[in-house]
Design an enzyme around this catalytic site. Structure first.
Site, short mmCIF file in Angstrom:
data_model
loop_
_atom_site.label_atom_id
_atom_site.label_comp_id
_atom_site.label_asym_id
_atom_site.label_seq_id
_atom_site.Cartn_x
_atom_site.Cartn_y
_atom_site.Cartn_z
N THR A 228 0.84 -1.20 0.00
CA THR A 228 0.00 0.00 0.00
C THR A 228 0.87 1.24 0.00
O THR A 228 2.03 1.21 0.41
CB THR A 228 -0.89 0.06 1.26
OG1 THR A 228 -0.05 0.31 2.41
CG2 THR A 228 -1.66 -1.22 1.47
N ASP A 229 0.30 2.35 -0.45
CA ASP A 229 0.90 3.63 -0.12
C ASP A 229 0.68 3.84 1.38
O ASP A 229 -0.15 3.17 1.99
CB ASP A 229 0.26 4.76 -0.93
CG ASP A 229 1.13 6.00 -1.00
OD1 ASP A 229 2.08 6.12 -0.19
OD2 ASP A 229 0.88 6.86 -1.86
N TRP A 230 1.40 4.77 1.98
CA TRP A 230 1.35 4.92 3.43
C TRP A 230 -0.03 5.43 3.85
O TRP A 230 -0.41 6.56 3.55
CB TRP A 230 2.46 5.86 3.88
CG TRP A 230 3.72 5.15 4.26
CD1 TRP A 230 4.44 5.35 5.40
CD2 TRP A 230 4.42 4.11 3.55
NE1 TRP A 230 5.52 4.50 5.44
CE2 TRP A 230 5.53 3.72 4.33
CE3 TRP A 230 4.19 3.45 2.34
CZ2 TRP A 230 6.42 2.72 3.93
CZ3 TRP A 230 5.08 2.46 1.94
CH2 TRP A 230 6.17 2.11 2.73
N GLY A 232 -2.72 3.94 2.80
CA GLY A 232 -3.58 3.72 1.65
C GLY A 232 -4.44 2.48 1.71
O GLY A 232 -5.15 2.18 0.75
#
Length: 802
Positions: A228-230, A232
């Site tokens: 994931t993005d942080w 996300g």
């Protein structure tokens, strides 16, 4: 599975726990099973390993590292070898600092020049972006470190980025917003892919089976890890089901516990969990196993950064061949960027550079007759008469004025989109004043993205420095003095004005959605098809020498021609291959980039150039057959110095696949004629193949977990509304001051579920739900639940089986 025996030994609890991060920058270890933790750090213009408390916005101090040119600058080099060298430098430094995953490159398509993070991305064209990204990935991973290509996918704006729904048709998705990732994945072979925050056609990218399972892992054969993005992650279980292997950052045990319960309740199979664990173990064990002692030659890395910067500089205007300047030229050097250089963007990509070259220090090496240096303007966009008068006086005395202009730090930042394409007014006012006293103005532009240039006639020459990294200042001086012959080309179109862009009516998205009504007509694909006059076309850049193109020969596999340097200086030319199908039955852009090569030639030298045509040269995505197809016909193969400067062309008959026209009977005249400034709702719906989803917030309904903090403006709780107003004022004040508060930008746009994802376990998802309850007008009940959930948080115990 590669790690079947290890996974067989692990308990369900251990497996679920492994799929969630430990803290901001580390995965979880498992000593009992011999599974180490690995370190992830930001990129892509240099390593940003934090030495203090971790954060993902570049706020706290990071260790020293080489700051390479930004991705937007590297793209202007059109040089895959330079992109690979940049990756090698960053990968080497990651290895030396015990980092296993470098979070880069970012390769999202520059749909609009307003995107605040465009400096971190390559181009408006997916072919160029994909090729450069693949090279960068190869460079990073040559050191045993994993690159992590991001943000997958259709992530083109910063405003509302954590909850915005990108609405687009499948053809546009495939041809424009996935082709770059396809090339990067297939040719670069990254060990890691990062998903984006946003939804894509109603489904969060991180739990999107069409993107992650069907396309990424299925069609492209990707076998690496997906993270994931942080912050996300929307739904941990659905992310795992769709193909996500790691939630970052660490946010406690909520996700693993939910996944464990889902397996026990039969909502997801343990086999699916095992597959995700296997993919993550491959990343962990491969990168950890590649750890070794490595030293960094800072001087050599700085020299490489300088070489990349030199190739990224674009000579945009050179009236009367005013450049290069003679060594003896009497010059005035003006602009605050001379004193305090800006060479990188703001946010998670910000690098603590090992050194910073300044024009102020280097000028005597190239121009001994500098009459003076004056700042001319303040960084903050406000008039300063004393500075302007000082600059004006200096300009009167000089033979030439070298004027450093550009976007200041507040214009380009993660979490903030631009609202216009203008340079700060105080800089333009100064340019006008200087022009009245000296007509020999050479502008050096510092910027990570496109600007409007109605003032171009005030300049004899314009040098686009971009965001050239820590060695940019010297690279610019070498171009101005002729030590280096500029060879950069634009990787995005410079329009005459923002209003020209097809996307101008649709960007940024309205509240819940971002509608990609322009379809496949992005960047030069639109401007050329609509026959719009632009300031500088895609692929444009001047040189101190000239080039002649001859002897074109074409097959369906390659393009060959000869290229001659006709001048008296050595130089490099970026030769570009465009493919067109005049009279096409299926609407398409006028022409599209399908190949390029950067060719170095000594004065008078001739080389034969061969540029391959790959499987992407003639294809289009057919939404009826749901496959790549080829429209048969007589194609034009065009070779040129830019998309508008075509030097050679010939025809080639290509056999088609005889697929049906997916647009038959749909009356998509606006797309056939490229009339896209105001696409009617029914035509966009016809392109989509379904109704347009609602685009406005439901203000009469209670806030939900995926609603953002900024939506508290219409919350039931008056205290929540007051807090939202306060945050908005603070946000606007920081922007107006020219130093956007990245924390504020992030908090203002974060969804309520993000509060439970970004606090490193301090706030659980149940606590985030309680905060939402309070915002929705149930203050005391929500507060009581908040206290209860704070005192009674559920924890995993990986020591026991399940």
């Amino acid at each position: 599975m590669k790690h079947a025996e290890l996974i067989r030994q692990m308990t369900l609890t251990e497996k679920c726990a492994l799929l969630a991060g430990h803290d901001v920058w580390h995965t979880r270890d498992n000593e009992k099973r011999g599974i180490p933790a690995i370190t992830l750090s930001d990129g892509p213009s240099g390593l940003r390993k934090q030495a203090e408390a971790g954060d993902h916005l570049g706020l706290n101090a990071s260790t020293k590292a080489t700051c390479m040119p930004s991705s937007s600058a590297i793209a202007n080099s059109w040089n895959v070898d330079m992109a690979e060298k940049a990756g090698q430098v960053i990968g080497r430094e990651a290895l030396a600092q015990d980092v296993q995953v470098l979070l880069g490159p970012g390769i999202n398509i520059k749909r609009s020049p307003l995107c605040g993070r465009n400096f971190e991305y390559y181009a408006e064209d997916p072919y160029l972006a994909g090729k450069l990204a693949a090279a960068y990935i190869r460079g990073v991973q040559a050191n045993g470190v994993s690159a992590c290509v991001k943000h997958f996918a259709v992530n083109s704006q910063e405003d509302h980025r954590m909850a915005s729904d990108s609405v687009l048709d499948e053809r546009t998705l495939r041809e424009i917003y996935l082709t770059n990732f396809e090339i990067a994945v297939k040719e670069g072979k990254p060990k890691c892919v990062m998903t984006s925050y946003n939804l894509v056609n109603g489904v969060y990218a991180n739990e999107h089976p069409h993107l992650l399972k069907e396309i990424l892992r299925g069609e492209w054969g990707y076998d690496g890890a997906v993270i994931t993005d942080w912050g996300g992650d929307n739904d941990f279980v659905e992310g795992v089901r769709a193909g996500c292997d790691l939630e970052m950052p660490g946010c406690g045990d909520d996700g693993p516990i939910a996944l464990m319960h889902a397996v026990q309740e039969g909502k997801i199979t343990e086999e699916t969990v095992n597959q995700r664990v296997d993919e993550l173990l491959t990343l962990i064990l491969d990168t950890y196993g590649s750890r070794r002692q490595a030293t960094v030659d800072e001087e050599e890395h700085h020299r490489i950064a300088a070489a990349v910067a030199e190739e990224s500089i674009i000579l945009m205007k050179n009236e009367g061949s005013v450049l290069p300047l003679a060594h003896s030229a009497k010059i005035a050097v003006i602009g605050d960027f001379v004193l305090t250089p800006r060479f990188q963007g703001a946010g998670s990509s910000m690098v603590n550079a090992t050194r910073e070259d300044r024009a102020l220090d280097l000028l005597p090496d190239y121009f001994p007759n500098v009459l003076g240096i004056a700042p001319g303007f303040q960084r903050l966009d406000q008039p300063d008469e004393a500075l302007a008068q000082q600059a004006e006086k200096l300009a009167k005395e000089a033979e030439y004025v070298v004027l450093y202009l550009g976007l200041t730090e507040g214009y380009e930042a993660e979490g903030l989109d631009r609202t216009h394409l203008r340079l700060p007014k105080n800089q333009l006012d100064l340019l006008e004043r200087l022009y009245k006293v000296n007509r020999n103005i050479i502008a050096v532009i510092t910027s990570g993205s496109v600007i409007e240039m109605p003032w171009l006639h005030h300049c004899k020459a314009v040098v686009w420095a971009g965001l050239g990294g820590q060695a940019a200042a010297g690279a610019v001086l070498r171009v101005l003095s002729g030590v280096v012959n500029p060879s950069g080309k634009t990787s995005e179109t410079f329009p005459l004005s923002l209003e020209q862009a097809a996307v101008s009516r649709y960007y940024p998205g309205q509240e819940t959605t971002s509608e990609y009504r322009e379809g496949v007509y992005v960047g030069y694909r639109y401007y050329q098809t609509a026959e719009a006059l632009v300031q500088f076309p895609f692929g444009y850049g001047l040189s101190y020498t000239g080039f002649r193109y001859e002897d074109l020969k074409v097959t369906d596999q390659e393009v060959r021609f000869t290229l001659t340097n006709t001048g008296e200086r050595a130089g490099a030319e970026v030769a570009q291959v465009y493919v067109a199908l005049p009279g096409a039955k299926i609407f398409r852009p006028k022409q599209e980039l399908k190949g390029f090569a950067k060719v170095y030639l000594e004065a008078g030298e001739t080389k034969e150039v061969t540029i391959p045509l790959d499987d992407k040269a003639f294809r289009y995505w057919n939404t009826e057959t749901n496959a790549w197809e080829i429209e048969g016909g007589r194609y034009e193969i065009r070779v040129g110095a830019s998309c508008e400067d075509i030097r050679l062309k010939t025809s080639l008959t290509v056999q088609g696949t005889d697929a049906p026209n997916p647009y038959a009977g749909k009356k998509l005249t606006c797309y056939e004629k490229c009339e896209l400034q105001d696409v009617p709702d029914d035509r966009f719906a016809a392109l989509l193949g379904h109704d347009i989803p609602p685009h406005l917030w439901q203000r009469n309904e209670p806030l939900k977990m995926n609603d953002a903090v900024l939506q508290m403006a219409y919350a039931k709780n008056p205290l929540a509304r007051a807090l939202c107003r306060k945050l908005k004022r603070m946000r606007e004040k920081s922007i107006a001051a020219g130093k956007p508060d990245l924390n504020l930008l992030f908090i203002y746009n974060i969804p309520f579920r993000g509060i439970g994802k970004m606090m490193n376990g301090m706030v659980s998802m149940k606590m985030a739900e309680d905060l939402l309850m309070m915002a929705n007008g149930h203050g005391f009940r929500g507060l009581g639940r908040l206290i209860h959930h704070f005192l009674h948080r559920e924890k995993l115990d990986t020591r026991e089986g399940v």
